[in-house]
Enzyme design. Structure first.
Site, PDB file in Angstrom:
ATOM      1  N   LYS A 146     -66.866 -38.356 115.061  1.00  0.00           N
ATOM      2  CA  LYS A 146     -67.766 -37.166 115.213  1.00  0.00           C
ATOM      3  C   LYS A 146     -67.808 -36.442 116.653  1.00  0.00           C
ATOM      4  O   LYS A 146     -67.066 -37.035 117.675  1.00  0.00           O
ATOM      5  CB  LYS A 146     -68.839 -37.108 114.662  1.00  0.00           C
ATOM      6  CG  LYS A 146     -69.192 -38.471 115.076  1.00  0.00           C
ATOM      7  CD  LYS A 146     -70.267 -38.768 114.689  1.00  0.00           C
ATOM      8  CE  LYS A 146     -71.371 -39.760 115.670  1.00  0.00           C
ATOM      9  NZ  LYS A 146     -72.881 -40.241 114.591  1.00  0.00           N
TER      10      LYS A 146
ATOM     11  N   TYR B  64     -78.551 -31.380 149.564  1.00  0.00           N
ATOM     12  CA  TYR B  64     -79.620 -30.740 149.662  1.00  0.00           C
ATOM     13  C   TYR B  64     -81.208 -31.534 148.999  1.00  0.00           C
ATOM     14  O   TYR B  64     -80.595 -32.728 149.010  1.00  0.00           O
ATOM     15  CB  TYR B  64     -79.743 -30.349 147.031  1.00  0.00           C
ATOM     16  CG  TYR B  64     -78.631 -29.462 147.402  1.00  0.00           C
ATOM     17  CD1 TYR B  64     -78.447 -28.078 148.150  1.00  0.00           C
ATOM     18  CD2 TYR B  64     -77.679 -29.339 146.062  1.00  0.00           C
ATOM     19  CE1 TYR B  64     -78.571 -27.324 147.477  1.00  0.00           C
ATOM     20  CE2 TYR B  64     -76.551 -28.444 145.731  1.00  0.00           C
ATOM     21  CZ  TYR B  64     -77.457 -27.225 146.220  1.00  0.00           C
ATOM     22  OH  TYR B  64     -76.380 -25.732 145.690  1.00  0.00           O
TER      23      TYR B  64
HETATM   24  C1  LIG Z   1     -72.370 -42.153 114.812  1.00  0.00           C
HETATM   25  C2  LIG Z   1     -72.548 -42.495 113.176  1.00  0.00           C
HETATM   26  C3  LIG Z   1     -71.754 -43.892 112.501  1.00  0.00           C
HETATM   27  C4  LIG Z   1     -70.671 -44.671 114.633  1.00  0.00           C
HETATM   28  O1  LIG Z   1     -71.702 -45.008 114.883  1.00  0.00           O
HETATM   29  P1  LIG Z   1     -71.726 -46.226 116.359  1.00  0.00           P
HETATM   30  O2  LIG Z   1     -72.839 -46.444 116.294  1.00  0.00           O
HETATM   31  O3  LIG Z   1     -70.848 -45.012 117.343  1.00  0.00           O
HETATM   32  O4  LIG Z   1     -70.557 -46.959 115.456  1.00  0.00           O
HETATM   33  C5  LIG Z   1     -71.553 -44.690 112.223  1.00  0.00           C
HETATM   34  N1  LIG Z   1     -72.361 -43.582 110.778  1.00  0.00           N
HETATM   35  C6  LIG Z   1     -72.828 -42.297 110.693  1.00  0.00           C
HETATM   36  C7  LIG Z   1     -73.365 -42.711 109.659  1.00  0.00           C
HETATM   37  C8  LIG Z   1     -72.913 -41.910 112.115  1.00  0.00           C
HETATM   38  O5  LIG Z   1     -73.510 -41.209 112.418  1.00  0.00           O
END
Ligand SMILES: *Cc1c(COP(=O)(O)O)cnc(C)c1O
Length: 345
Positions: free
Chosen positions: A33, A242
């Site tokens: 994702k 800055y």
């Molecule tokens: C993001 C996510 C994962 C992966 O999690 P990590 O901690 O990055 O391994 C797995 N399942 C769901 C539902 C997620 O939202």
């Protein structure tokens, strides 16, 4: 090269996937994702598919479309947000598998895409996505009648192995799925590390693939090299950047490098002891991080190289995230579009 370099080591990524896979007796999918945690979902997934990964997870249908275009037909692509209003076409045309989160999504799915693969996301206590135990008890029969391909849930505290929530959610997930002959998935990266009872039929690591905590044995995947634009010599008492936020206590040499908070290098990184590196020599960030520029104390160097390394084997994602008051996930997904990206492997 006038922009900062982001190098992504796909061999290290694949090694992380293989090593996590070797910790379980079940299938290991990959979570890609947010464009593969900012590192390019298409390239990441292609490398993992070549190594044997057969299933990928994204957050939204639109991400699934981009991933399908990159991967082609074959690998499974599942969508955590389920079947939302307006997703039907995308799910159908790009063979995406929604993880249905509610009765509303179930009805939408069975009505608009009968026979189209789906999974169900169950809420075992995180209270974020998925069907709660009472809802599932009431409508589970209907879902099971349509042959889901996966029942999944997500752990809220898996990065804290001793947290009582882990066992609690495990128990709830077991109660919600016992006796059901459908593949089950509970563990992300943290859940894999909790041990075999959390693994079920499929694990879904994300951050561990990309080299982040809680998978401490992960090989680093991303590195950053920032080009030096200009070097100047300061006398004691002169200020940098800055707000005159840094004042030279001694004659100092300052290099200005091309990257800043618009590249995900948060302003909070200043005054945190974060260094850039010329080979093994640390050169501290001094003054305020600005939008496109960071100033670095290179007084220790006899020669200033063309690039200074910020993210490397010695100073990894989690060190930078800690310094900025965030987590590796946010650091990686904030890196942005301005880097010249190189993919190794
Ligand atoms: C993001 C996510 C994962 C992966 O999690 P990590 O901690 O990055 O391994 C797995 N399942 C769901 C539902 C997620 O939202």
């Amino acid at each position: 090269m006038s922009t900062a370099k982001l190098t992504i080591n796909l061999d290290a990524l694949v090694a992380n996937w293989r090593n996590l896979n070797a910790m379980t007796n079940c299938e290991t999918a990959a979570v890609v994702k947010a464009n593969g945690y900012g590192l390019d979902a298409g390239r990441v997934a292609k490398a993992l598919a070549q190594a044997g990964a057969r299933n990928f997870f994204v957050a939204a249908a639109e991400e699934g479309v981009a991933l399908r275009r990159a991967l082609g037909a074959g690998p499974g692509i599942s969508v955590f947000s389920g079947h939302m209003d307006g997703d039907t076409r995308l799910l159908k045309d790009f063979q995406l598998t929604p993880m249905l989160n509610s009765l509303e999504q179930m009805l939408r799915h069975f009505e608009s895409l009968p026979g189209h693969a789906f999974g169900v996301q169950l809420d075992s206590g995180m209270n974020r996505l998925g069907m709660e135990p009472a809802e599932w008890a009431a409508v589970g029969e209907i879902a099971l009648g349509q042959s889901p391909v996966l029942l999944m849930s997500h752990l809220a505290c898996a990065d804290e192995p001793a947290h009582e929530m882990n066992a609690k959610q495990l128990k709830t997930f077991r109660e919600m799925t016992s006796g059901i002959e459908v593949p089950r998935s509970l563990a992300a990266t943290g859940g894999i590390l909790l041990g075999p009872e959390y693994h079920f039929d499929l694990c879904r690591p994300g951050i561990g693939l990309y080299g982040g905590r809680p998978y401490l044995d992960a090989l680093p995947v991303a590195s950053l090299d920032l080009p030096v634009i200009q070097v100047r010599d300061l006398e004691a008492g002169e200020s940098v950047g800055y707000g005159n936020a840094w004042i030279a206590k001694r004659p100092s040499r300052i290099a200005t490098v091309a990257a800043g908070y618009a590249d995900g290098l948060q302003r909070a990184l200043m005054n945190t002891g974060i260094d850039t590196f010329a080979g093994e020599t640390p050169c501290p960030i001094v003054g305020r991080v600005s939008m496109d520029l960071i100033t670095v104390d290179v007084t220790a160097l006899s020669d200033v190289p063309s690039h200074l390394s910020l993210l490397n084997e010695r100073q990894g994602v989690d060190i930078l995230a800690d310094a900025a008051g965030t987590i590796g996930y946010e650091f990686l997904t904030s890196l942005g579009h301005r880097y010249a990206r190189t993919y190794l492997g």
